[in-house]
Design an enzyme around this catalytic site. Structure first.
Site, PDB file in Angstrom:
ATOM      1  N   CYS A  98      26.353  27.373  26.046  1.00  0.00           N
ATOM      2  CA  CYS A  98      26.771  26.179  25.296  1.00  0.00           C
ATOM      3  C   CYS A  98      25.959  26.028  24.014  1.00  0.00           C
ATOM      4  CB  CYS A  98      26.653  24.937  26.177  1.00  0.00           C
ATOM      5  SG  CYS A  98      25.053  24.729  26.962  1.00  0.00           S
ATOM      6  N   HIS A 344      22.512  20.514  28.731  1.00  0.00           N
ATOM      7  CA  HIS A 344      23.775  20.984  28.166  1.00  0.00           C
ATOM      8  C   HIS A 344      23.814  20.628  26.681  1.00  0.00           C
ATOM      9  CE1 HIS A 344      27.907  22.205  27.971  1.00  0.00           C
ATOM     10  NE2 HIS A 344      28.327  20.995  27.626  1.00  0.00           N
TER      11      HIS A 344
END
Length: 1007
Positions: A98, A344
């Site tokens: 990510c 994340h």
């Protein structure tokens, strides 16, 4: 319809009045429930398994109404993967990539970088089999797909693989940004087009200089430098302006950090600051959220709120700049999570053409409402840090974030593209959509055909009275009507009885259908054997009739036998086992049930007919009864000698029992018990008497040895003798067992001294080693006891130890046979080697509380393994008259705990204390790895652990346990510092068991 059990009882109710030989066809049809009325739709909530004519609730509901064609396939609409008009394309997260996706989206929205990248000259440009090779080619192709792909999201694995990144490991995003831009700059510098060569510098590169001024002579020295992003410290700051101000503030150089002035030719106090000369069109501001924590030795994340403006005025920070220099916010990169080692990454990016804000979260892209940046959702994530700070209020035109780690400000610019490659990918996508649509059409056509088939056949299924019929398995009918499973051929093999016809018990698992429907089903699906109205088994019905009648008669016979047994016996009698007599009804019932369900039997037979499968009795406390009256049969096949286990019954009782057990063993009243058993019994009694006499004789001759009284010791050599004899402790223990239980234990015949000798015949222990602990393997004997031992037992090799008085007060001890030094050294070497090279050994961690003494005096843990407590007990149960080996008994009969020479009852087992836990370790593992294990066991972080063994501190985390002197069964003391309050730091420890390698070995570092 009545419940299944009622239907089964009704099907066999006629057996009460009909004998097996009187059975007619109507009785067979009753047993198979052929004439039960069929259920109508709407009357049954579920299928009646006891009625073979009920065809309701088997799955037909899904086929008899109108059906949505989408029910015929499980293929998702391929257009759900199609990109919507006027939307951006997402990037697939390959595991932990990510952080890569966020930067790719930010760089893609830099129109100047995108335009320049499209102008790169590449090999094989017009080859339709073209595959990107270089990093630049991969990025060029990826940008083209992001701009013009028909897909909702694309796979960046080509670029990630070319970079050599580990898709399962999350890396430092800021380091990735620096390395990738540096790699891209180096790659583009080889292009011939000057506009492409320096696009990275034009877009991201600015100029500043480090200016140092000597306090003594005021000479100024400037060191110019380029930058691609500004790294701003956020600790202790609330807004972006404070961070930039600190970055540019003046720094004092004094003390050991003084500056060497070229004019003064000596070290002088000075000041140093950074001066900004020029800024790039795209200004990257790195907020230093991830810092090194000196206390823990690991990285941590600063979850500090920082406010930043939508428009940033940089004019006041530039040297010699007149007027304004305004930057607009174009991207915010977010790290969600409180730990530096997990979380994340997402990106908020502003579309340069429309001014709309979008949130890029891997495959998912969300457009913000009202052309405004919205970070609220990202900041409201539930977190575990106890000391949460309240989000400060932001002025209009400002945003506030505790997760933003990079801000991108830019001025503006535009495009061309690799349309051919995008068209090629779009063509593949359209082919895939067409293929999926064809598959959907095939599934729908197949479903519609099945729909027509079911509607046709289901109407034909019910069998009319008097017409031919067949039986079809209920499960097969359900699977036929269940479109999710492939329809197999019809299999009736499991429904057959031993006569190859339909078993009566299987009627409830099958359905009676018309012959016309059966013909169509077998024609389309095949299978067999087919079961029609001639497949009703007369033999099974007759057998079931006989068994049911016997069951009814069994209760009457049981009452009659019970009354007859109570009467006084007159005339000839028969021997019956008492266990058999108590349980004969249960045995008879089991035999009848086996006959009733013969298709489910094993190969054995029961109750006087051979071996029987184990059956537990409901009466009596006997373990098992296999054959009726077997409990009076001895191992030689004759009548058992224990008369207390059998009973005489009258011939009338025996006749009734024989009717149920025709092959049971029969013994009349005059039958003599087995002579072989009588002879063996007498021999056993004689042997027991001999063993008791032998044990009593040996005990009287070695009374002190048996009671462990007046034993010689090596620590204090006894007076009056210069020699003691040695035997294995195992021999003495086995001898005592025999003395205590002469009828239960075997007599000892051999001393077995070779256990204490090496292969060369030499003794394995020294006098000193026996004193230090090896004495636990031996027992010492007085010379007078040795004479008795030599006379009563076989002695393979005498072993003795001699005390020789030397001149003066010195004493020398020797053994006979002599010590074998070679084997002794080999034994000690192997012993030390085992202590150094162990694997999967147990050590104990004992937690010490504050300054209190160690928990040595604590009682053993109550929840320690129950098996430990059981192992302390005597192996055999005590009987009257036996003496407990762990106790000595005084003349008054009182038992006292038996002590060793030192006065303590020794145990070789380590006894765990409260606050102590066992760990499994190996000699080659490091102290750091042990600390990780301790952290899991005690919830104490490694940096809070103070470990010691035998008073010596263990501090070298890289040293192995073997080198630190940790051996099996060692006790390591743990003293814990104050626990940390930040649980995120504990999470970081879990993440850093292995050293960080960053981007080592990837294409970003030129490997």
């Amino acid at each position: 319809m009545a419940p299944r059990i009622q239907l089964e009882k009704a099907a066999w109710r006629w057996v009460e009045t009909v004998k097996p030989e009187e059975i007619e066809q109507e009785h067979i049809e009753l047993a198979y429930r052929v004439n039960l009325p069929a259920c109508k739709r709407g009357t049954c909530r579920r299928n009646c398994r006891g009625n073979p004519n009920c065809l309701v609730g088997i799955g037909e509901q899904a086929w008899l109404g109108e059906i949505d064609e989408n029910a015929f396939h499980n293929i998702d609409d391929p257009n759900s993967e199609r990109r919507d008009k006027n939307t951006f394309v997402g990037l697939t997260n390959l595991g932990a990539t990510c952080y890569v996706n966020t930067f790719l989206q930010v760089w893609f929205h830099n129109l100047e970088l995108r335009r320049s990248l499209y102008q790169c000259w590449l090999l094989f440009k017009h080859d339709y089999d073209y595959e990107p090779q270089s990093i630049c080619e991969h990025l060029q192709y990826l940008f083209a797909l992001l701009q013009n792909s028909n897909r909702k999201y694309i796979d960046p694995s080509g670029l990630v693989k070319a970079l050599g990144l580990d898709t399962g490991q999350q890396q430092d995003a800021q380091e990735f940004s620096k390395l990738f831009l540096s790699l891209l700059e180096d790659t583009l510098s080889k292009q011939k087009n000057p506009n492409v060569q320096n696009v990275i510098q034009r877009q991201f590169c600015g100029q500043f200089s480090y200016v140092t001024v000597c306090n003594q002579c005021e000479r100024s020295s400037a060191l110019p430098s380029r930058f691609y992003e500004l790294e701003l410290n956020i600790q202790g700051h609330k807004n972006l302006t404070e961070c930039v101000t600190e970055f540019l503030k003046e720094e004092k150089l004094d003390g050991e950090n003084r500056y060497f002035c070229e004019s003064c030719q000596s070290k002088q106090n000075a000041t140093r600051r950074i001066k900004l000369h020029s800024l790039p069109p795209t200004l990257n501001l790195q907020l230093m959220r991830f810092v090194f924590d000196r206390q823990t030795g690991h990285k941590k994340k600063l979850n500090t709120f920082i406010s930043f403006p939508e428009q940033l005025e940089m004019g006041p920070f530039l040297e010699g700049k007149q007027g304004t220099c305004v930057y607009e916010l174009s991207a915010v990169l977010i790290h969600r999570g409180i730990s530096a080692y997990s979380g994340h990454y997402i990106a908020h990016v502003k579309d340069a053409r429309t001014g709309d804000w979008y949130k890029f979260n891997d495959e998912e892209i969300e457009k913000m409402e009202g052309k405004k940046l919205q970070l609220g959702i990202e900041e409201d994530i539930a977190e575990t840090v106890k000391s949460q700070t309240r989000k400060p209020k932001c002025s209009k035109g400002y945003h506030c974030s505790r997760n933003a780690y990079m801000l991108v400000y830019k001025v503006q610019e535009e495009k061309t593209f690799l349309q051919r490659l995008v068209d090629q990918d779009n063509h593949k996508f359209e082919e895939w959509c067409s293929e999926m649509a064809d598959m959907r059409k095939q599934s729908v056509d197949k479903g519609k055909a099945k729909h027509e088939e079911v509607k046709e056949l289901y109407e034909l299924l019910p069998a009319k009275d008097g017409d031919p019929y067949e039986f079809i398995p209920l499960d097969w009918l359900k699977k036929w009507l269940d479109d999710s499973t492939a329809t197999k051929e019809i299999d009736n093999s499991l429904f057959l009885c031993c006569h190859s016809k339909l078993h009566p018990d299987k009627v409830g698992e099958s359905k009676r259908v018309s012959l016309q429907a059966a013909e169509l089903l077998y024609k389309r699906y095949g299978g067999g054997p087919r079961l029609d109205n001639f497949s009703l088994c007369r033999e099974c019905v007759s057998q079931r009739c006989r068994v049911l009648r016997l069951k009814n008669q069994l209760n009457e016979d049981y009452k009659e036998v019970s009354n007859l047994v109570k009467r006084v016996l007159s005339g000839e009698g028969y021997w019956v086992g008492k266990v058999s007599l108590r349980s004969w009804r249960q045995l008879a019932l089991e035999q009848l049930e086996e006959d009733e369900h013969e298709t489910k039997h094993s190969n054995g037979q029961t109750n006087g007919r051979g071996p029987h499968t184990n059956s537990k009795l409901s009466e009596g406390n006997e373990d098992e009864m296999k054959t009726f009256n077997e409990d009076v049969v001895c191992s030689h096949g004759g009548l058992g000698i224990l008369e207390t286990e059998r009973k005489l019954v009258s011939s009338e009782v025996w006749t009734k029992l024989r009717a149920y057990f025709p092959k049971a063993p029969e013994f009349t009243q005059n039958q003599e018990p087995c002579q072989q058993c009588l002879t063996l019994e007498q021999e056993e009694k004689d042997n027991e008497a001999v063993s008791k006499m032998m044990a009593l004789d040996q005990k009287n001759q070695l009374l002190n040895l048996f009671h462990e009284k007046n034993r010689p010791t090596l620590t204090k050599w006894p007076q009056g003798t210069d020699v003691l004899y040695i035997v294995p402790l195992y021999f003495v223990d086995e001898w005592r067992k025999f003395i205590r239980r002469p009828t239960k234990s075997s007599p000892v015949s051999n001393v077995g001294n070779t256990l204490l000798l090496c292969p060369h015949g030499g003794f394995m222990f020294t006098y000193d080693s026996l004193i230090d602990g090896d004495a636990q393997h031996i027992a010492l004997l007085w010379p007078s006891e040795w004479e008795v031992i030599s006379r009563l037992f076989i002695v393979d090799q005498p072993i003795s130890i001699h005390c020789i008085k030397q001149s003066g007060s010195t004493t020398e001890y020797t053994t006979q046979p002599d010590l074998c030094w070679e084997c002794r050294e080999g034994f000690l070497f192997q012993q030390q080697r085992d202590l150094r090279e162990y694997t999967q050994a147990t050590i104990y961690i004992r937690k010490v509380v504050e300054d209190q003494m160690m928990l040595k005096e604590a009682a053993p843990e109550m929840n320690a393994s129950s098996s430990e407590a059981e192992e302390e007990k005597e192996e055999q149960p005590k009987v009257d008259g036996d003496k407990d080996p762990d106790f000595s008994q005084s003349q008054d009969g009182a038992k006292r705990l038996k002590l060793s020479e030192s006065g303590i009852r020794r145990s070789t087992r380590h006894r765990k204390l409260r606050g102590e836990k066992a760990l499994i370790v190996s000699a080659n593992q490091t102290l750091k790895e042990l600390k990780i294990q301790i952290m899991h066991a005690f919830s104490v972080a490694p940096f809070d652990q103070n470990l010691s063994i035998n008073g010596k501190s263990l501090t070298d985390d890289s040293a192995t346990l073997g080198s630190l002197g940790v051996i099996p069964e060692s006790i390591i003391c743990l003293k814990a510092d104050e626990p940390i309050a930040d649980y995120a730091a504990m999470d970081d420890v879990y993440q850093v068991r292995m050293p960080e390698e960053g981007f080592k070995g990837t294409g970003l570092l030129g490997h």
